[in-house]
Design an enzyme around this catalytic site. Structure first.
Site, PDB file in Angstrom:
ATOM      1  N   HIS A 161      10.545   2.969   5.957  1.00  0.00           N
ATOM      2  CA  HIS A 161      10.555   1.609   5.378  1.00  0.00           C
ATOM      3  C   HIS A 161      11.935   1.239   4.859  1.00  0.00           C
ATOM      4  CE1 HIS A 161       5.943   1.029   4.641  1.00  0.00           C
ATOM      5  NE2 HIS A 161       6.219   1.389   5.877  1.00  0.00           N
ATOM      6  N   ASN A 168       0.417   6.431   3.771  1.00  0.00           N
ATOM      7  CA  ASN A 168       1.536   6.136   2.876  1.00  0.00           C
ATOM      8  C   ASN A 168       1.296   6.679   1.480  1.00  0.00           C
ATOM      9  OD1 ASN A 168       3.284   4.746   4.593  1.00  0.00           O
ATOM     10  ND2 ASN A 168       2.015   2.902   4.504  1.00  0.00           N
ATOM     11  N   ASP A 191       0.847  -1.206   0.000  1.00  0.00           N
ATOM     12  CA  ASP A 191       0.000   0.000   0.000  1.00  0.00           C
ATOM     13  C   ASP A 191       0.881   1.254   0.000  1.00  0.00           C
ATOM     14  OD1 ASP A 191       0.919  -0.159   2.591  1.00  0.00           O
ATOM     15  OD2 ASP A 191      -1.052  -0.167   3.552  1.00  0.00           O
ATOM     16  N   ASP A 244       9.833  -2.760   8.361  1.00  0.00           N
ATOM     17  CA  ASP A 244       9.349  -3.012   7.004  1.00  0.00           C
ATOM     18  C   ASP A 244      10.493  -3.125   5.996  1.00  0.00           C
ATOM     19  OD1 ASP A 244       6.418  -2.782   7.473  1.00  0.00           O
ATOM     20  OD2 ASP A 244       7.016  -0.800   8.187  1.00  0.00           O
ATOM     21  N   CYS A 297       5.787   6.256  11.523  1.00  0.00           N
ATOM     22  CA  CYS A 297       5.679   4.846  11.158  1.00  0.00           C
ATOM     23  C   CYS A 297       5.983   4.026  12.414  1.00  0.00           C
ATOM     24  CB  CYS A 297       6.688   4.522  10.070  1.00  0.00           C
ATOM     25  SG  CYS A 297       6.503   2.848   9.411  1.00  0.00           S
ATOM     26  N   HIS A 298       5.458   2.781  12.451  1.00  0.00           N
ATOM     27  CA  HIS A 298       5.748   1.974  13.636  1.00  0.00           C
ATOM     28  C   HIS A 298       6.809   0.891  13.350  1.00  0.00           C
ATOM     29  CE1 HIS A 298       1.530   0.673  12.178  1.00  0.00           C
ATOM     30  NE2 HIS A 298       2.416   0.002  11.489  1.00  0.00           N
TER      31      HIS A 298
END
Ligand code: NAD
Length: 482
Positions: free
Chosen positions: A203, A153, A119, A260, A174-175
């Site tokens: 990411h 995102n 996504d 990620d 972001c986590h």
């Protein structure tokens, strides 16, 4: 500074809605504040509003919630704006992905080297990226001093785009850095004794510092590789922190990819489902394969269905939700959701999302450490200043204070990962900012899946011809500036 006004755009988000409500209602320092929930989907908006108002009452909190479908009403006089909206939703992503696959692009054209997250669209996502800019520009009129907490995102492309198109203070969230905790748990290390840092882009973060009780933490990774890696099996499609892809990236780059980041390797791990299974584990082949992503969509649907159900069954006490679980058929609620319910029904537990603690740090000087996306200012010296980097920082009422990144990122991380990833962000931003369709096509010409120039042209034209892409079509046909 409290009370403040916090606007949540895309408040019906399956991923974020209840986590943000959870944290807001339990953050005492925000007592008296107004939370403006905004979404264009009235059913989702009403569901979240209903649960939020009931939840705060049950907790005995002091927060006011309002709801609106009008962006301007929500932004007006806001102090903080959290953008979690996804324009077109998962339906659009699937549509564009299917067109890509029809033209020979496995998992769609937006799946790209160093950006395979399903996504995280950067090429066909005009409506979403344009919305980011529209929100920021409207904020300039309606709440010029507010902070924009960019969560939807693509955070990397989005925060850079917003910075280039607006003067609004934007921070990306972001986590993914919780991958450090996952790794420590798998290595059976006590997180309290771990001294760590991650740095890179959203990411695309790497464990540059890792000590355990004063010792080199990477020793424990090596030991795990020698003794345990052969029996590794993922518990869910997202359980990738110690996947073969992750270990392979660690060996190649010399530092561990976190969160990620293992999803965002090179083509090597991602040519097709069989290859994905080899590197990300059976049976799913990671989160971004057709199987892993289906699993994820089913989880998201469970959340939105649960919100719907709870909002229409007002007699259910939200803080007692855990006790209802025993009446459901065994195995019908997945472990990860049970965990979320456990947090939700605890009077004090926070979700782990950073947004509300970040606001608390700014508003109440409740100083905390975060990993946030902010413009580089020499933090990663090989990356140009101004490009948004994801780095650890403490935050207080004066804003963020980024830690010295020490030791530095490896040469290979910089030269073979971050710089190429940054160029892909620059290409995508060049295309959208200048309405340059040829740049979009050229992006695909450089994609290993492209066998001819005509293939790249055809896939772009078909995506542009979708009814929901009318604005995108005009933008690129008329070489409009953003
Ligand atoms: P979702 O589709 O469940 O939620 C998005 C919400 O946005 C929906 O309620 C939708 O109605 C709303 N929306 C759509 N267009 C809108 C508009 N013009 N104005 C206001 N609201 C609008 O999506 P999701 O799975 O919850 O993901 C939301 C976003 O968060 C995505 O961009 C996703 O990629 C991102 N995400 C970010 C992180 C992170 O850590 N930063 C993690 C997971 C997901």
């Amino acid at each position: 500074m409290a009370p403040v006004k916090i606007s949540i755009i895309g408040a019906g988000s399956a991923v974020f809605s209840m986590r943000l409500v959870n944290d807001l209602c339990k953050t005492k320092g925000l007592a008296g504040s107004l939370v403006s929930l905004m979404d264009i989907d009235e059913t989702r908006l009403n569901g979240v509003y209903d649960l939020a108002t009931r939840y705060v009452k049950e907790l005995g909190g002091d927060l006011r919630f309002e709801k609106t479908t009008r962006l301007e009403d929500s932004l007006r006089d806001a102090d903080f704006v959290i953008n979690t909206a996804m324009v077109g939703g998962h339906t659009y992503l699937e549509k564009a992905r299917q067109i890509g696959e029809k033209h020979g692009y496995y998992r769609g054209i937006d799946t790209q080297e160093f950006n395979m997250v399903s996504d995280y669209y950067t090429l066909s996502n005009f409506n979403q990226l344009k919305f980011f800019v529209d929100v920021a520009r409207k904020m300039e009129e309606l709440c010029p001093n507010a902070w924009l907490l960019q969560t939807a995102n693509p955070v990397f492309e989005g925060t850079n785009l917003i910075k280039r198109c607006s003067k609004i203070k934007v921070v990306g969230f972001c986590h993914g850095h919780y991958g450090v905790h996952e790794m420590a748990e798998a290595l059976e290390l006590d997180m309290k004794k771990v001294d760590w840092q991650v740095a890179g882009f959203n990411h695309a973060i790497w464990l540059n510092r890792f000590f355990y009780d004063g010792e080199d933490g990477y020793k424990f990774v090596e030991k795990w590789i020698d003794e345990d890696s052969k029996t590794w099996k993922p518990k869910t499609p997202f359980d990738l922190q110690l996947s073969p892809a992750s270990i392979d990236m660690y060996k190649f780059y010399g530092q561990m990819p976190i969160g990620d980041t293992p999803r965002n390797g090179s083509w090597k791990y991602n040519y097709n489902l069989e290859i994905k299974k080899k590197w990300y584990g059976e049976p799913w082949g990671g989160a971004d394969s057709e199987l892993g992503w289906k699993w994820y969509q089913e989880r998201l649907k469970m959340i939105t269905d649960a919100i719907n159900y709870l909002s229409t069954n007002k007699s259910i006490k939200l803080l007692s939700l855990e006790s209802y679980l025993k009446f459901l058929p065994k195995g019908s609620v997945p472990e990860e959701l049970k965990q979320e319910i456990k947090v939700f029904t605890s009077p004090t537990a926070l979700s782990g999302e950073q947004h509300i603690p970040f606001i608390d740090a700014i508003v109440n000087n409740n100083i905390q450490r975060f990993v946030i996306n902010v413009p580089n200012q020499g933090y990663i010296p090989q990356i140009p200043d101004g490009v948004v980097v994801e780095v650890p920082a403490t935050v207080d009422r004066n804003g963020w204070h980024v830690e010295k990144i020490d030791p530095p990122l490896s040469e290979k991380v910089i030269k073979m990962y971050l710089l190429p990833r940054m160029l892909r962000m620059e290409w995508a931003l060049h295309a959208i900012i200048n309405g340059d369709k040829e740049a979009l096509i050229e992006f695909l010409v450089r994609d290993v899946r492209t066998k001819s120039y005509e293939q790249a042209v055809k896939v772009i034209e078909e995506i542009l011809s979708l009814p929901e892409n009318e604005k995108m079509r005009n933008h690129y046909s008329n070489k409009q500036k953003l």
